[in-house]
Design a protein around this motif. Structure first.
Motif, short mmCIF file in Angstrom:
data_model
loop_
_atom_site.label_atom_id
_atom_site.label_comp_id
_atom_site.label_asym_id
_atom_site.label_seq_id
_atom_site.Cartn_x
_atom_site.Cartn_y
_atom_site.Cartn_z
N PHE A 153 0.82 -1.20 0.00
CA PHE A 153 0.00 0.00 0.00
C PHE A 153 0.86 1.26 0.00
N ALA A 154 2.01 1.22 0.66
CA ALA A 154 2.88 2.40 0.76
C ALA A 154 3.58 2.72 -0.55
N ALA A 155 3.57 1.77 -1.50
CA ALA A 155 4.35 1.94 -2.73
C ALA A 155 3.50 2.36 -3.93
N ILE A 156 2.17 2.45 -3.77
CA ILE A 156 1.32 2.77 -4.91
C ILE A 156 1.10 4.29 -4.99
N SER A 157 0.49 4.74 -6.10
CA SER A 157 0.31 6.17 -6.33
C SER A 157 -0.82 6.73 -5.47
N ASP A 158 -0.89 8.08 -5.40
CA ASP A 158 -1.95 8.73 -4.63
C ASP A 158 -3.33 8.36 -5.16
N GLY A 159 -3.48 8.34 -6.48
CA GLY A 159 -4.77 7.98 -7.05
C GLY A 159 -5.18 6.56 -6.70
N GLN A 160 -4.21 5.65 -6.75
CA GLN A 160 -4.50 4.26 -6.38
C GLN A 160 -4.82 4.15 -4.90
N ARG A 161 -4.09 4.88 -4.05
CA ARG A 161 -4.36 4.85 -2.61
C ARG A 161 -5.78 5.30 -2.31
N GLN A 162 -6.20 6.37 -2.98
CA GLN A 162 -7.53 6.90 -2.71
C GLN A 162 -8.60 5.88 -3.09
N LEU A 197 -5.34 14.18 -6.50
CA LEU A 197 -5.48 13.45 -7.76
C LEU A 197 -5.38 14.38 -8.97
N ASP A 198 -4.86 13.84 -10.09
CA ASP A 198 -4.88 14.61 -11.32
C ASP A 198 -6.28 14.50 -11.93
N ILE A 199 -6.53 15.25 -13.01
CA ILE A 199 -7.90 15.36 -13.52
C ILE A 199 -8.45 14.01 -13.97
N ARG A 200 -7.61 13.17 -14.56
CA ARG A 200 -8.11 11.85 -14.98
C ARG A 200 -8.59 11.05 -13.78
N HIS A 201 -7.79 11.02 -12.71
CA HIS A 201 -8.17 10.22 -11.55
C HIS A 201 -9.29 10.87 -10.75
N LYS A 202 -9.40 12.20 -10.80
CA LYS A 202 -10.56 12.85 -10.19
C LYS A 202 -11.85 12.35 -10.85
N LEU A 203 -11.86 12.35 -12.19
CA LEU A 203 -13.05 11.92 -12.91
C LEU A 203 -13.35 10.46 -12.67
N GLU A 204 -12.33 9.62 -12.67
CA GLU A 204 -12.54 8.18 -12.43
C GLU A 204 -13.11 7.95 -11.04
N PHE A 205 -12.53 8.64 -10.05
CA PHE A 205 -12.96 8.45 -8.66
C PHE A 205 -14.42 8.88 -8.48
N LEU A 206 -14.76 10.06 -8.99
CA LEU A 206 -16.12 10.56 -8.82
C LEU A 206 -17.12 9.76 -9.66
N SER A 207 -16.67 9.22 -10.80
CA SER A 207 -17.54 8.36 -11.61
C SER A 207 -17.92 7.10 -10.84
N VAL A 208 -16.97 6.55 -10.09
CA VAL A 208 -17.25 5.36 -9.27
C VAL A 208 -18.28 5.71 -8.21
N LEU A 209 -18.11 6.85 -7.54
CA LEU A 209 -19.08 7.27 -6.52
C LEU A 209 -20.47 7.43 -7.12
N GLN A 210 -20.53 8.05 -8.28
CA GLN A 210 -21.83 8.27 -8.93
C GLN A 210 -22.49 6.94 -9.29
N GLU A 211 -21.70 6.02 -9.81
CA GLU A 211 -22.24 4.71 -10.18
C GLU A 211 -22.77 3.97 -8.95
N LEU A 212 -22.02 4.04 -7.85
CA LEU A 212 -22.45 3.36 -6.62
C LEU A 212 -23.72 3.99 -6.06
N SER A 213 -23.82 5.31 -6.14
CA SER A 213 -25.02 5.98 -5.62
C SER A 213 -26.25 5.56 -6.42
N ARG A 214 -26.10 5.38 -7.73
CA ARG A 214 -27.24 5.04 -8.56
C ARG A 214 -27.58 3.55 -8.50
#
Length: 369
Positions: free
Chosen positions: A141-150, A174-191
């Motif tokens: 866990f300590a060796a992965i990127s910030d986006g992966q950690r989140q 997170l960079d813009i790509r990982h921001k969108l991926e992360f929030l897309s997952v939240l949106q999918e789970l909410s729906r």
């Protein structure tokens, strides 16, 4: 007055530190499966509100309800089974794989010895699959990127099988790509899973796109609470953030979340920048739609290209072709529901064929926004 079917709400809420009020009269509410976002300037108290909602800070006054029950009287174990948290604090576990970090989310269910059953391990695998981190299971866990950690921390929160998840600035690192991926997952789970989400964001463009409700915190109060269409109106954001210089479009021009795929259920008659808010509202509700007739230099066109299943469009400065009108009519008939974001009286000024489309739309289910 509280909405019918509210899943999470507050009454007479006052938050602060050591009994000293910071923000008073906080009235929030959301239905199950909605996403509620806190926005406001740095230092306005967003994190204080979130930490008070999850009992990390003692309330100065008022009550927080989850599914009709006062959070203050629920045991820590019961609360951990209903509510999970992802904060900005960066954890640094020693010598733990990503899977082991996610497994800690099952501790509210494992009893005093913390042993995971096969059912627990299945839930952990499902949580990692949901946020697309299954390939990281054996990684340090300590060796992965910030986006992966989140995303791993989100999987950990999901493994608790919560009804509500609270996140404090989850996209900060997170960079813009990982921001969108992360929030897309939240949106999918909410729906798809009716997961309720409360989060704070600095990125106003993303808050506008993902939220069902938005809370605006300014100085010592909740300045506004409503839908994105009620919050992101001309002039208000500049007022909220006390912007006296620069562009008034400070939250515009960023990528969109994924479109709702499938056969369009609604046709949106839009143009002249009037349709973007409706497009995003339909996307949040996961309703596939078609739209038109747009010129390709219209403000609505870039958003329509990203969110609509089909766009009836014309090159800039060209007349609307008869075939485009017929194509729009086919969509109207197929969808059976039409939303017009243009003012009816503007039809002749915008393009003459709009009046024909409105008359055709009235034969079905036509509403104006």
């Amino acid at each position: 007055m509280r909405e019918e079917g509210s899943f999470f709400y507050t009454e007479n809420l006052i938050v602060g530190y050591e009994g000293v009020p910071l923000i008073r009269d906080i009235a929030l509410e959301m239905k199950r499966g909605e996403i509620l976002t806190l926005i406001g300037p740095n230092g306005s108290g967003k994190t204080t509100v979130l930490r008070s909602l999850i009992r990390q800070l003692a309330l100065v006054g008022g009550t927080v309800y989850l599914d009709g029950k006062d959070l203050a009287i629920q045991s820590g174990r019961d609360l951990a089974r209903r509510l999970s948290i992802v904060l900005t604090d960066r954890i640094r576990p020693e010598l733990m794989t990503c899977k082991e970090v996610v497994e800690t989310g099952r501790y509210p269910y494992t009893g005093n010895f913390g042993r995971l059953s096969e059912a627990d391990r299945r839930i952990v695998r499902e949580a990692m699959t949901m946020v697309h981190v299954e390939e990281l299971a054996e990684e340090d866990f300590a060796a992965i990127s910030d986006g992966q950690r989140q995303r791993v921390m989100l999987a950990r929160a999901l493994s608790q099988e919560p009804e509500l998840i609270v996140l404090d600035e989850p996209t900060s690192f997170l960079d813009i790509r990982h921001k969108l991926e992360f929030l897309s997952v939240l949106q999918e789970l909410s729906r798809k899973r009716s997961l309720s989400v409360i989060l704070s964001l600095h990125e106003l463009d993303l808050a506008e796109r993902i939220s069902d409700k938005v809370v605006c915190i300014r100085k010592d109060r909740v300045d506004r609470f409503g839908t994105p269409e009620e919050i992101f109106v001309p002039g208000y954001i500049a007022k909220l953030y006390q912007i006296s210089t620069g562009s008034g479009q400070e939250y515009q021009g960023m990528p969109e979340l994924p479109r709702a795929e499938g056969k369009p259920e609604v046709f949106v008659l839009a143009g002249n920048g009037s349709g973007a808010a409706t497009y995003r509202s339909l996307q949040r509700q996961r309703i596939p739609f078609a739209t038109g007739i747009l010129w390709k230099n219209d403000q609505d066109y870039p958003v329509a290209q990203m969110l609509a299943v089909d766009v009836v469009a014309e090159p800039a400065f060209c007349r609307v072709k008869e075939e485009s009108v017929k194509r729009a009519m086919r969509w109207i008939e197929s969808c059976g529901q039409v939303i017009c974001t243009l003012k009816p009286e503007s039809g002749g000024d915008f393009y003459p064929e709009l009046g024909e489309l409105l008359a055709f739309g009235r034969r079905f289910n036509l509403v104006f926004r």
